[in-house]
Design a protein around this motif. Structure first.
Motif, PDB file in Angstrom:
ATOM      1  N   VAL A   1       0.989  -1.244  -0.061  1.00 22.82           N
ATOM      2  CA  VAL A   1       0.014   0.035  -0.136  1.00 22.82           C
ATOM      3  C   VAL A   1       0.824   1.334  -0.084  1.00 22.82           C
ATOM      4  N   ARG A   2       0.299   2.279  -0.463  1.00 29.33           N
ATOM      5  CA  ARG A   2       1.055   3.389  -0.528  1.00 29.33           C
ATOM      6  C   ARG A   2       0.942   4.223   0.862  1.00 29.33           C
ATOM      7  N   PRO A   3       1.707   5.112   1.384  1.00 30.20           N
ATOM      8  CA  PRO A   3       1.672   5.608   2.724  1.00 30.20           C
ATOM      9  C   PRO A   3       0.435   6.366   2.717  1.00 30.20           C
ATOM     10  N   GLY A   4      -0.306   6.377   4.081  1.00 27.95           N
ATOM     11  CA  GLY A   4      -1.759   6.912   4.415  1.00 27.95           C
ATOM     12  C   GLY A   4      -2.853   6.216   3.702  1.00 27.95           C
ATOM     13  N   GLN A   5      -2.661   5.259   2.985  1.00 27.47           N
ATOM     14  CA  GLN A   5      -3.718   4.538   2.401  1.00 27.47           C
ATOM     15  C   GLN A   5      -4.405   3.349   3.370  1.00 27.47           C
TER      16      GLN A   5
ATOM     17  N   ALA B   1      -5.569  -0.833  10.237  1.00 28.37           N
ATOM     18  CA  ALA B   1      -4.528  -0.212   9.820  1.00 28.37           C
ATOM     19  C   ALA B   1      -3.832  -1.112   8.912  1.00 28.37           C
ATOM     20  N   PRO B   2      -3.232  -0.762   7.797  1.00 34.25           N
ATOM     21  CA  PRO B   2      -2.647  -1.863   6.759  1.00 34.25           C
ATOM     22  C   PRO B   2      -1.263  -2.024   7.338  1.00 34.25           C
ATOM     23  N   VAL B   3      -0.798  -3.171   7.777  1.00 30.52           N
ATOM     24  CA  VAL B   3       0.117  -3.811   8.151  1.00 30.52           C
ATOM     25  C   VAL B   3       0.233  -5.187   7.740  1.00 30.52           C
ATOM     26  N   PRO B   4       1.626  -5.609   7.490  1.00 29.16           N
ATOM     27  CA  PRO B   4       1.652  -6.839   6.979  1.00 29.16           C
ATOM     28  C   PRO B   4       1.027  -7.809   8.009  1.00 29.16           C
ATOM     29  N   GLY B   5       0.100  -8.811   7.442  1.00 36.24           N
ATOM     30  CA  GLY B   5      -0.767  -9.509   8.412  1.00 36.24           C
ATOM     31  C   GLY B   5      -2.144  -9.364   8.026  1.00 36.24           C
ATOM     32  N   ILE B   6      -2.525  -8.254   7.407  1.00 34.90           N
ATOM     33  CA  ILE B   6      -3.836  -7.924   6.755  1.00 34.90           C
ATOM     34  C   ILE B   6      -3.814  -8.541   5.349  1.00 34.90           C
TER      35      ILE B   6
ATOM     36  N   LEU C   1      -0.792  -8.763   2.379  1.00 37.96           N
ATOM     37  CA  LEU C   1      -0.025  -7.506   2.402  1.00 37.96           C
ATOM     38  C   LEU C   1       1.199  -7.651   2.758  1.00 37.96           C
ATOM     39  N   TYR C   2       2.094  -6.858   2.226  1.00 36.19           N
ATOM     40  CA  TYR C   2       3.604  -6.969   2.327  1.00 36.19           C
ATOM     41  C   TYR C   2       4.082  -5.426   2.832  1.00 36.19           C
ATOM     42  N   GLY C   3       5.256  -5.279   3.644  1.00 39.46           N
ATOM     43  CA  GLY C   3       5.760  -3.969   3.924  1.00 39.46           C
ATOM     44  C   GLY C   3       6.306  -3.183   2.978  1.00 39.46           C
ATOM     45  N   SER C   4       6.638  -3.647   1.703  1.00 34.95           N
ATOM     46  CA  SER C   4       7.140  -2.932   0.498  1.00 34.95           C
ATOM     47  C   SER C   4       6.847  -3.567  -0.662  1.00 34.95           C
ATOM     48  N   TYR C   5       6.734  -2.998  -1.945  1.00 35.52           N
ATOM     49  CA  TYR C   5       6.397  -3.331  -3.178  1.00 35.52           C
ATOM     50  C   TYR C   5       7.461  -4.532  -3.789  1.00 35.52           C
ATOM     51  N   GLN C   6       8.796  -4.348  -3.357  1.00 30.78           N
ATOM     52  CA  GLN C   6       9.913  -5.170  -3.520  1.00 30.78           C
ATOM     53  C   GLN C   6       9.354  -6.769  -2.885  1.00 30.78           C
ATOM     54  N   GLU C   7       9.184  -6.705  -1.712  1.00 33.60           N
ATOM     55  CA  GLU C   7       8.570  -7.835  -1.149  1.00 33.60           C
ATOM     56  C   GLU C   7       7.382  -8.813  -1.649  1.00 33.60           C
ATOM     57  N   SER C   8       6.439  -7.674  -2.006  1.00 33.49           N
ATOM     58  CA  SER C   8       5.275  -8.267  -2.773  1.00 33.49           C
ATOM     59  C   SER C   8       5.643  -8.986  -3.926  1.00 33.49           C
ATOM     60  N   CYS C   9       6.773  -8.415  -4.533  1.00 31.90           N
ATOM     61  CA  CYS C   9       6.802  -8.938  -6.012  1.00 31.90           C
ATOM     62  C   CYS C   9       7.893 -10.313  -5.739  1.00 31.90           C
ATOM     63  N   TYR C  10       8.259 -10.485  -4.699  1.00 30.28           N
ATOM     64  CA  TYR C  10       9.206 -11.615  -4.460  1.00 30.28           C
ATOM     65  C   TYR C  10       7.948 -12.768  -4.100  1.00 30.28           C
ATOM     66  N   HIS C  11       6.934 -12.431  -3.648  1.00 27.24           N
ATOM     67  CA  HIS C  11       6.023 -13.490  -3.410  1.00 27.24           C
ATOM     68  C   HIS C  11       5.298 -14.038  -4.531  1.00 27.24           C
ATOM     69  N   GLY C  12       5.114 -13.249  -5.510  1.00 23.72           N
ATOM     70  CA  GLY C  12       4.572 -13.704  -6.836  1.00 23.72           C
ATOM     71  C   GLY C  12       3.258 -14.527  -6.491  1.00 23.72           C
ATOM     72  N   VAL C  13       3.015 -15.423  -7.176  1.00 21.87           N
ATOM     73  CA  VAL C  13       1.748 -16.549  -6.908  1.00 21.87           C
ATOM     74  C   VAL C  13       2.240 -17.470  -6.274  1.00 21.87           C
ATOM     75  N   ARG C  14       1.748 -17.795  -5.044  1.00 19.36           N
ATOM     76  CA  ARG C  14       2.040 -19.014  -4.241  1.00 19.36           C
ATOM     77  C   ARG C  14       0.878 -19.911  -3.824  1.00 19.36           C
ATOM     78  N   ALA C  15       0.982 -21.137  -3.643  1.00 16.41           N
ATOM     79  CA  ALA C  15       0.071 -22.014  -3.176  1.00 16.41           C
ATOM     80  C   ALA C  15       0.460 -22.105  -1.647  1.00 16.41           C
ATOM     81  N   VAL C  16      -0.652 -21.833  -0.680  1.00 20.62           N
ATOM     82  CA  VAL C  16      -0.430 -21.887   0.582  1.00 20.62           C
ATOM     83  C   VAL C  16      -1.348 -22.817   1.289  1.00 20.62           C
ATOM     84  N   ASP C  17      -1.606 -23.073   2.405  1.00 20.69           N
ATOM     85  CA  ASP C  17      -2.517 -23.703   3.294  1.00 20.69           C
ATOM     86  C   ASP C  17      -2.945 -22.691   4.238  1.00 20.69           C
ATOM     87  N   ILE C  18      -4.380 -22.540   4.460  1.00 22.65           N
ATOM     88  CA  ILE C  18      -5.070 -21.627   4.852  1.00 22.65           C
ATOM     89  C   ILE C  18      -5.687 -22.192   6.271  1.00 22.65           C
TER      90      ILE C  18
END
Length: 353
Positions: free
Chosen positions: A269-273, A280-285, A332-349
């Motif tokens: 997210v952008r600052p203030g979004q 609050a938009p923090v990693p974990g949301i 949600l990630y703390g930076s755009y670069q991190e979100s790019c590293y995530h890509g598309v992933r299969a996970v267990d919820i």
């Protein structure tokens, strides 16, 4: 003091002048009335003693007095002071001899010839010596100098030494499993800080005699560099649930259901979004389709092999990709670069509620 010596000489003259004048006048009468009419008693006093002489020359101008003294074998030198007084029919010549004062200053010594009664302040001025505000003189400035005294002037200088020290930016490592093991990604670049220390140094005659170092003053605070370091199994989320317990395999012990192989993407997210749920938009949301996963639902997210762990998550955002069924979750990630590293992933919820 000068006035004391003058007073002593003057008192000595006063105590004995009647007797001396009477004796000398009697001598004049014996010699003859003609001589008596042209001569008078002159009393000569100086530090070494005194004498009474009979002189036909009246004390008057300086050169006359000098000639009178020279006939008595007395020589006036430079800076000598001569005073003439008259009382009770007798004249008095009071000689105050000049004094020789050694003065040590600026690495050299000179001898100053000064009039009696000269003060230390006047002696320095006569020699063209300027006294600085911090300089130290061996005698108080108002001291009246006497023969045998000496002056030592010590030059005092105070300087400040200013030292600026760099405070290196601290490095904070944040371990995350979204990066390959050992890979580093800078989330926030740091900047060095600085502090300043002032040292007061005292010099006496060019030699350092005292050094006082003050407390370092912070000029500006260093900014830490935050960098992500890849570590398998390290959680991405900043959230934590107090009632969450994991087993030896890193799987929640208590959950209501599990969705395996869920398709996920990453976003930032952008600052203030804000978020759709107001959280609050923090990693974990995470973004969800709220029709399937209501806002506020608690989850624990990880890959099947446990190498990637997103960790504790709460449904708090939505998006087209979820509502149209392209993906199940957007993490949600703390930076755009991190979100790019995530890509598309299969996970267990693991749903915890």
């Amino acid at each position: 003091m000068h006035t004391d010596r003058s007073s002593r000489l003057h008192d000595l003259f006063t105590d004995s002048r009647v007797l001396v004048c009477a004796s000398m006048l009697m001598a004049v009468l014996v010699v003859g009335s003609h001589t008596a009419q042209r001569s008078q008693v002159v009393y000569i006093s100086e530090e070494g003693g005194s004498r009474a002489v009979l002189s036909s020359q009246q004390p008057g101008a300086y050169h006359q007095n000098k000639q009178l003294l020279e006939r008595q074998g007395i020589t006036l030198r430079e800076k000598d002071n001569l005073q003439v007084t008259r009382k009770s029919g007798c004249a008095q010549l009071l000689i105050q001899r000049a004094i020789q004062i050694p003065i040590t200053c600026d690495g050299s010594q000179l001898t100053a010839t000064l009039e009696a009664g000269t003060t230390a302040r006047q002696a320095l001025a006569a020699c063209g010596i300027t006294l600085g505000g911090q300089d130290m003189l061996s005698l108080p400035l108002d001291t009246v100098l006497h023969q045998g005294d000496s002056l030592q002037l010590r030059r005092v200088e105070e300087r400040q030494q200013v030292e600026t020290t760099v405070l290196p930016a601290p490095v904070q490592n944040v371990y995350t499993s979204v990066l390959p093991q050992g890979q580093v990604l800078v989330r926030q670049y740091g900047s060095d800080g600085a502090q300043q220390t002032v040292t007061d140094i005292r010099y006496v005659d060019g030699q350092e005699t005292q050094r006082t170092t003050g407390t370092p003053q912070l000029l500006y605070q260093p900014t830490p560099q935050i960098q992500l370091v890849g570590q398998p199994g390290a959680a991405v989320s900043e959230l934590d649930f107090d009632d969450l317990q994991l087993d030896e395999n890193g799987v929640p012990r208590n959950y209501s259901r599990v969705q395996r192989g869920a398709k996920t993407t990453g976003y930032s997210v952008r600052p203030g979004q804000g978020t759709a749920s107001g959280r609050a938009p923090v990693p974990g949301i995470v973004a969800v389709d709220p029709r399937k996963i209501p806002y506020g639902t608690r989850m624990y997210i990880r890959s099947a092999d446990g190498q990637f762990v997103y960790g504790c998550a709460i449904a708090g955002e939505t998006g087209t990709a979820m509502t149209e069924g392209w993906v199940d979750l957007d993490l949600l990630y703390g930076s755009y670069q991190e979100s790019c590293y995530h890509g598309v992933r299969a996970v267990d919820i693991y749903f915890l509620d």
